[in-house]
Structure formats: structure tokens, C-alpha cells
Design a protein around this motif. Structure first.
Motif, PDB file in Angstrom:
ATOM      1  N   HIS A  40       0.910  -1.680   0.281  1.00 25.59           N
ATOM      2  CA  HIS A  40      -0.018   0.368   0.372  1.00 25.59           C
ATOM      3  C   HIS A  40       1.003   0.875  -0.011  1.00 25.59           C
ATOM      4  CE1 HIS A  40      -3.096  -3.189   2.402  1.00 25.59           C
ATOM      5  NE2 HIS A  40      -3.018  -2.877   0.157  1.00 25.59           N
ATOM      6  N   ASP A  41       2.190   0.843  -0.001  1.00 26.98           N
ATOM      7  CA  ASP A  41       3.195   2.235  -0.393  1.00 26.98           C
ATOM      8  C   ASP A  41       2.869   3.136  -1.456  1.00 26.98           C
ATOM      9  OD1 ASP A  41       5.978   3.466   1.086  1.00 26.98           O
ATOM     10  OD2 ASP A  41       6.020   3.810  -1.099  1.00 26.98           O
ATOM     11  N   PRO A  42       2.800   4.171  -1.749  1.00 21.57           N
ATOM     12  CA  PRO A  42       2.790   5.044  -3.226  1.00 21.57           C
ATOM     13  C   PRO A  42       3.226   4.811  -3.981  1.00 21.57           C
ATOM     14  CG  PRO A  42       2.671   6.496  -0.717  1.00 21.57           C
ATOM     15  CD  PRO A  42       2.933   5.249  -0.168  1.00 21.57           C
ATOM     16  N   SER A  43       4.635   4.490  -3.439  1.00 19.22           N
ATOM     17  CA  SER A  43       5.398   4.023  -4.590  1.00 19.22           C
ATOM     18  C   SER A  43       4.791   2.336  -5.633  1.00 19.22           C
ATOM     19  CB  SER A  43       6.460   3.457  -4.016  1.00 19.22           C
ATOM     20  OG  SER A  43       6.714   2.005  -3.343  1.00 19.22           O
TER      21      SER A  43
ATOM     22  N   TYR B  64       1.558   2.304  -6.683  1.00 12.79           N
ATOM     23  CA  TYR B  64       0.876   2.144  -7.224  1.00 12.79           C
ATOM     24  C   TYR B  64       1.235   3.181  -7.964  1.00 12.79           C
ATOM     25  CZ  TYR B  64      -2.509   1.292  -2.399  1.00 12.79           C
ATOM     26  OH  TYR B  64      -3.209   1.052  -1.179  1.00 12.79           O
ATOM     27  N   ALA B  65       2.802   4.175  -7.596  1.00 12.55           N
ATOM     28  CA  ALA B  65       2.603   5.302  -8.871  1.00 12.55           C
ATOM     29  C   ALA B  65       3.443   4.077  -9.987  1.00 12.55           C
ATOM     30  CB  ALA B  65       4.070   6.003  -8.391  1.00 12.55           C
ATOM     31  N   ARG B  66       4.079   2.902  -9.328  1.00 13.55           N
ATOM     32  CA  ARG B  66       4.912   2.037 -10.362  1.00 13.55           C
ATOM     33  C   ARG B  66       3.900   1.009 -10.959  1.00 13.55           C
ATOM     34  NH1 ARG B  66      10.055  -0.190 -11.329  1.00 13.55           N
ATOM     35  NH2 ARG B  66      10.135  -0.801 -12.976  1.00 13.55           N
ATOM     36  N   ALA B  67       3.082   1.087 -10.549  1.00 17.05           N
ATOM     37  CA  ALA B  67       1.917   0.131 -11.356  1.00 17.05           C
ATOM     38  C   ALA B  67       1.411   1.411 -12.376  1.00 17.05           C
ATOM     39  CB  ALA B  67       0.251   0.569 -10.691  1.00 17.05           C
ATOM     40  N   ARG B  68       1.187   2.738 -12.576  1.00 15.80           N
ATOM     41  CA  ARG B  68       0.753   3.398 -13.784  1.00 15.80           C
ATOM     42  C   ARG B  68       2.120   3.750 -14.795  1.00 15.80           C
ATOM     43  NH1 ARG B  68      -3.497   6.625 -16.033  1.00 15.80           N
ATOM     44  NH2 ARG B  68      -2.159   8.422 -17.249  1.00 15.80           N
TER      45      ARG B  68
ATOM     46  N   GLU C  77     -22.211  -8.523   1.461  1.00 15.91           N
ATOM     47  CA  GLU C  77     -21.031  -8.732   2.047  1.00 15.91           C
ATOM     48  C   GLU C  77     -20.805  -7.722   2.942  1.00 15.91           C
ATOM     49  OE1 GLU C  77     -17.523 -10.032   0.892  1.00 15.91           O
ATOM     50  OE2 GLU C  77     -17.913 -12.736   0.908  1.00 15.91           O
ATOM     51  N   PHE C  78     -20.280  -7.205   3.819  1.00 16.26           N
ATOM     52  CA  PHE C  78     -19.707  -6.096   4.632  1.00 16.26           C
ATOM     53  C   PHE C  78     -17.991  -6.233   3.647  1.00 16.26           C
ATOM     54  CE2 PHE C  78     -22.088  -6.382   8.621  1.00 16.26           C
ATOM     55  CZ  PHE C  78     -22.919  -5.944   8.219  1.00 16.26           C
ATOM     56  N   THR C  79     -17.466  -4.808   3.667  1.00 14.60           N
ATOM     57  CA  THR C  79     -16.868  -4.234   3.338  1.00 14.60           C
ATOM     58  C   THR C  79     -16.062  -3.789   4.426  1.00 14.60           C
ATOM     59  OG1 THR C  79     -17.281  -2.474   2.280  1.00 14.60           O
ATOM     60  CG2 THR C  79     -17.465  -3.526   0.785  1.00 14.60           C
ATOM     61  N   ARG C  80     -14.162  -3.975   3.953  1.00 21.50           N
ATOM     62  CA  ARG C  80     -13.859  -3.355   5.100  1.00 21.50           C
ATOM     63  C   ARG C  80     -13.285  -2.398   4.948  1.00 21.50           C
ATOM     64  NH1 ARG C  80      -8.721  -8.167   6.620  1.00 21.50           N
ATOM     65  NH2 ARG C  80      -9.970  -8.986   4.118  1.00 21.50           N
ATOM     66  N   PRO C  81     -12.955  -0.894   5.503  1.00 18.35           N
ATOM     67  CA  PRO C  81     -12.078   0.289   5.574  1.00 18.35           C
ATOM     68  C   PRO C  81     -10.964   0.514   3.998  1.00 18.35           C
ATOM     69  CG  PRO C  81     -13.258   0.604   6.768  1.00 18.35           C
ATOM     70  CD  PRO C  81     -12.949  -0.823   6.794  1.00 18.35           C
TER      71      PRO C  81
ATOM     72  N   ASP D 138      -7.619   1.324  -0.759  1.00 19.75           N
ATOM     73  CA  ASP D 138      -6.605   0.290  -1.619  1.00 19.75           C
ATOM     74  C   ASP D 138      -6.818   0.334  -3.056  1.00 19.75           C
ATOM     75  OD1 ASP D 138      -4.233  -1.761  -2.716  1.00 19.75           O
ATOM     76  OD2 ASP D 138      -6.000  -2.513  -2.822  1.00 19.75           O
ATOM     77  N   ARG D 139      -8.475  -0.315  -3.218  1.00 20.34           N
ATOM     78  CA  ARG D 139      -8.939  -0.510  -4.632  1.00 20.34           C
ATOM     79  C   ARG D 139      -8.914   1.193  -4.998  1.00 20.34           C
ATOM     80  NH1 ARG D 139      -7.088  -3.246  -7.394  1.00 20.34           N
ATOM     81  NH2 ARG D 139      -5.209  -3.377  -5.428  1.00 20.34           N
ATOM     82  N   VAL D 140      -9.362   2.206  -4.262  1.00 18.87           N
ATOM     83  CA  VAL D 140      -9.781   3.471  -4.740  1.00 18.87           C
ATOM     84  C   VAL D 140      -8.251   4.184  -5.287  1.00 18.87           C
ATOM     85  CG1 VAL D 140      -9.599   6.154  -4.000  1.00 18.87           C
ATOM     86  CG2 VAL D 140     -12.057   3.868  -3.401  1.00 18.87           C
ATOM     87  N   ARG D 141      -6.758   3.852  -4.120  1.00 19.49           N
ATOM     88  CA  ARG D 141      -5.794   4.453  -5.173  1.00 19.49           C
ATOM     89  C   ARG D 141      -5.380   3.652  -5.828  1.00 19.49           C
ATOM     90  NH1 ARG D 141      -4.261   3.366   0.870  1.00 19.49           N
ATOM     91  NH2 ARG D 141      -4.878   4.936   2.321  1.00 19.49           N
TER      92      ARG D 141
END
Length: 411
Positions: A61-64, A66-70, A123-127, A132-135
Motif C-alpha cells: 500500500h506504499d504510494p510507490s 501505485y506509482a509503479r503500477a501507473r 457482504e460488508f467491506t473493510r475500509p 487500496d482499490r480507490v488508490r
């Protein structure tokens, strides 16, 4: 309010699908993902699990990440490995596994229908998982993990999909796990209109798997709305694959527990016998009906049959096997009152078989294993129709959808 609409899918270039498609990001761990991308530079795991390209130990979940995914997505676009279709389309997606076949529709599902309850959850979701999916969506400006939806089988819809599959597929790939993935594109306006009309007659869709992905899509849409995004844009929908309910296959979702909560095997069996019929078994026990369970304890298998008087007839949640086992054995005897958070319990998908359960106990990692009968699809629909929520880890669907076969870009 339309439930679905066509979209301009982002897909592997011709002859690239086999090199690209990957297991869903959330069914493998990072070690498995690193192994799967060895000598596979175009695997979609470089986008869905981008930590594989960062030093070991990197927080997923580190910002790096998500940046690498992009960056990896842009690299695959620049190399022509991924291409976007020129016009809005639907896609027919067929999965075949061990003789089982299911055929569904890839579409952009309505966030408004989800928010209003016409696309129903169970189902309930976990924040943290939502965050993670939002990011991931915001980093990519795309939805790459499809939400698995179901509809009550309709002859009109099923017939349209079947007619499409009479033509050769554009994609026909058998993955390393033996699952065959076939894809057809529906872009001709008359065919698109026929799909639109058929789904307009459907009352509701049901989230089978992907609650966090759909919740994240709703949050992204709300944020973009608030920021002034154009109404009706791609952010108002989410990537989905929609199957008729009668083609879906739910496997058992079993439990393993780390200790006996102060019991010996003998005292635990005696306590279980107060509510269950307990029958020793010479072979691993695969329950054959609701209300029946398998127990592996101290090197032996037992068949457990819950007293029928303890099964409520008019409550779609309390009558589920996962609820009954929790209420009558796991909580009172093993002391686990919150299976969602208690580290003493773990969950094992039925795809791993009863041997997988037995190995967890024989290794000394776990003290006992509990095998369940699969939750029927009818029960999932009944819970969702009642506006209720199933206990955690109630359903395990197989086969799994591939990541990377079609993605939904939000620009």
C-alpha cells in the motif's frame, strides 16, 4: 436507470492475451506473484501487483506501488501490448474449467444502480481494502479488476450471449492453471441495442464477488462528481462481468483453527456431541448436504450433523451453514466471536481440497479443520434480496476471472 452500458475496452493486442492475462490480484500473495512474473515482462501482475517490481518487503500500500503500477501501464500502452477499442462495445466472456462452462457479459455497470441498491450486495467491506482499490483506480485512471456480478437467468439474455459464441472468439487462451478464457467483442450497433434492451428488463444484478472493487468505484465516482466531473462520464460506471446465476459454481469455503480453546480433543468432541450427531469417518469428509460438516481433529475425520431443530426456517442468514457453524461450534466452543478479525481462525477455499485442510492440521500450524457444504447460489440471492449480509468468507467462486483481459478506462 440503465443497469449497464457498453464501453471502449482496453485489451491486449492480438496474440498478446496469453502473455498478459493474470490471476486476480487478491487470490495470490506477493511471493506467488513474484514467481509468476519471472520471464513474463507483460504479465498484468506488473500492474495489479506492482510491488513485484519493487524491493522485497515493500508495503503493497506504499504510494510507490501505485506509482509503479501507473508507469507499468503506460509502458504497456507505449509498447502496443495493450490497446483500446475504437468504439463502445460489450464483450462476451466464457470460462471453462474441469468440464464446467459459464458464459457472461463484460460491461460497464452503473454506479447509480449500485448506490440505489438495484445492484445488490451481500457482504460488508473493510475500509483498508476499499482504500487500496480507490488508490489503484485513481493512480491508473482505470478499473482493471472486474466485479463479478450475477443475474437471475433470463432466456433473452442467455440467447444473445449464446448466439455470439457461435462465431470464433477473438481471444482463446488456456492459462497455466488449466482454465480456458474465451472472449468475443460485440460492437455492431444493432447487437449492442439488443443487449441494452435485454438488460433493461432485468430487475436487479447481484455482486457475487468484488464488493471492495464496486464500493471503491462508487467512492471514486462520488469524489469526481464533487470535483466537477462531467455528468455521465466513465467514472459513473465500473468494470463488471455478469453471469446467469444458474451457470455459477460455488465451492466450499472451509475453516481451520489454531487451538482448541483449552479443550482436549476428547472434551471438545463431547461438547460438540451436545448439538451435533458425531460419526467417526475412515476417509476425509466432504459434506453432502446443508447442516452437515466435516471435522478433522487429532488425526481423525468425523462427520457432524447439526440437530435439525437448531436450523431456523425463515431467516436467510441464520440458516446458512457458515452461520450455524459459527453459532453452535466456533463461537461457544472455540471462543471465536469475531471471525472477521480473530487471528486464531483462517479460511481455506474449496479449490485446495480436503487434503489442503488436513495438511494445515498435520503440520501443527492448526489444531482442527472444519469442512462445509458449499453455500447455494439461491441462498446468496435470498440474502441480497432481503438486504442482509452474509458472514465473512461464505462463498468461493470458481473459476476465477482473469485480470488484464479487458479493462475500463475512466477518461
Amino acid at each position: 436507470m440503465p443497469l449497464i452500458k457498453p464501453f471502449t475496452g482496453l485489451r491486449p493486442a492480438p496474440d498478446r492475451a496469453e502473455a498478459v492475462i493474470a490471476p486476480p490480484y487478491d487470490v495470490i500473495n506477493v511471493a506467488e506473484a513474484r514467481e509468476l512474473v519471472r520471464e513474463r515482462p507483460w504479465s498484468f501482475l506488473h500492474i495489479s501487483r506492482a510491488e513485484v517490481d519493487l524491493p522485497e518487503g515493500t508495503d503493497p500500500h506504499d504510494p510507490s506501488v501505485y506509482a509503479r503500477a501507473r508507469a507499468n501501464l503506460e509502458h504497456m500502452l507505449a509498447a502496443g501490448v495493450l490497446r483500446r477499442d475504437p468504439t463502445p462495445s460489450y464483450y462476451v466472456y466464457r470460462l471453462t474449467m474441469d468440464g464446467h462452462r459459464q458464459t457472461g457479459l463484460v460491461a460497464a455497470a452503473s454506479v447509480a444502480a449500485y448506490d440505489s441498491g438495484r445492484i445488490k450486495r451481500h457482504e460488508f467491506t473493510r475500509p483498508a481494502k476499499e482504500d487500496d482499490r480507490v488508490r489503484q483506480i485513481e493512480a491508473l485512471d482505470a478499473q482493471t479488476g472486474p466485479v463479478f456480478l450475477a443475474y437471475r437467468a433470463q432466456a433473452a439474455v442467455d440467447g444473445l450471449l449464446a448466439a455470439t459464441t457461435e462465431q470464433p472468439p477473438e481471444v482463446d487462451v488456456t492459462a497455466a492453471d488449466g482454465v480456458r478464457h474465451e472472449l468475443w467483442r460485440i460492437g455492431e450497433p444493432a447487437q449492442v441495442a439488443a443487449i441494452d434492451a435485454a438488460f433493461a428488463a432485468i430487475d436487479a444484478l447481484y455482486v457475487a464477488d468484488g464488493h471492495h472493487r464496486s464500493a471503491a468505484a462508487s467512492r471514486v465516482a462520488a469524489a469526481r462528481r464533487e470535483a466537477g466531473a462531467m455528468p455521465g462520464g466513465a467514472h459513473e460506471s465500473f468494470l463488471a462481468v455478469i453471469f446467469p446465476h444458474d451457470q455459477l459454481r460455488i465451492l466450499d469455503y472451509n475453516r481451520v483453527v489454531r487451538d482448541l480453546n483449552g479443550h482436549t480433543p476428547e472434551t471438545l468432541l463431547a461438547a460438540i456431541a451436545e448439538r451435533f450427531a458425531v460419526e467417526p469417518a475412515d476417509t476425509p469428509v466432504a459434506p453432502t448436504r446443508p447442516g452437515e460438516f466435516g471435522l478433522y481433529l487429532a488425526g481423525h475425520w468425523y462427520r457432524l450433523g447439526l440437530d435439525p431443530r437448531l436450523i431456523p426456517a425463515d431467516d436467510p442468514v441464520a440458516s446458512l451453514d457458515v452461520s450455524l457453524l459459527q453459532q453452535h461450534l466456533i463461537e461457544p466452543l472455540l471462543g471465536i466471536d469475531d471471525p472477521r478479525r480473530d487471528p486464531r481462525i483462517d479460511f481455506v477455499g474449496g479449490i485446495r481440497g480436503l487434503d489442503g485442510l488436513q495438511q494445515r492440521v498435520d503440520s501443527g500450524e492448526m489444531a482442527l479443520a472444519l469442512a462445509l457444504h458449499p453455500t447455494p447460489m439461491a441462498s446468496l440471492l435470498a440474502v441480497a434480496d432481503a438486504g442482509a449480509v452474509m458472514p465473512p468468507k461464505s462463498t468461493w467462486f470458481e473459476p476465477k476471472l482473469a485480470d488484464g483481459l479487458v479493462s475500463h478506462v475512466l477518461d
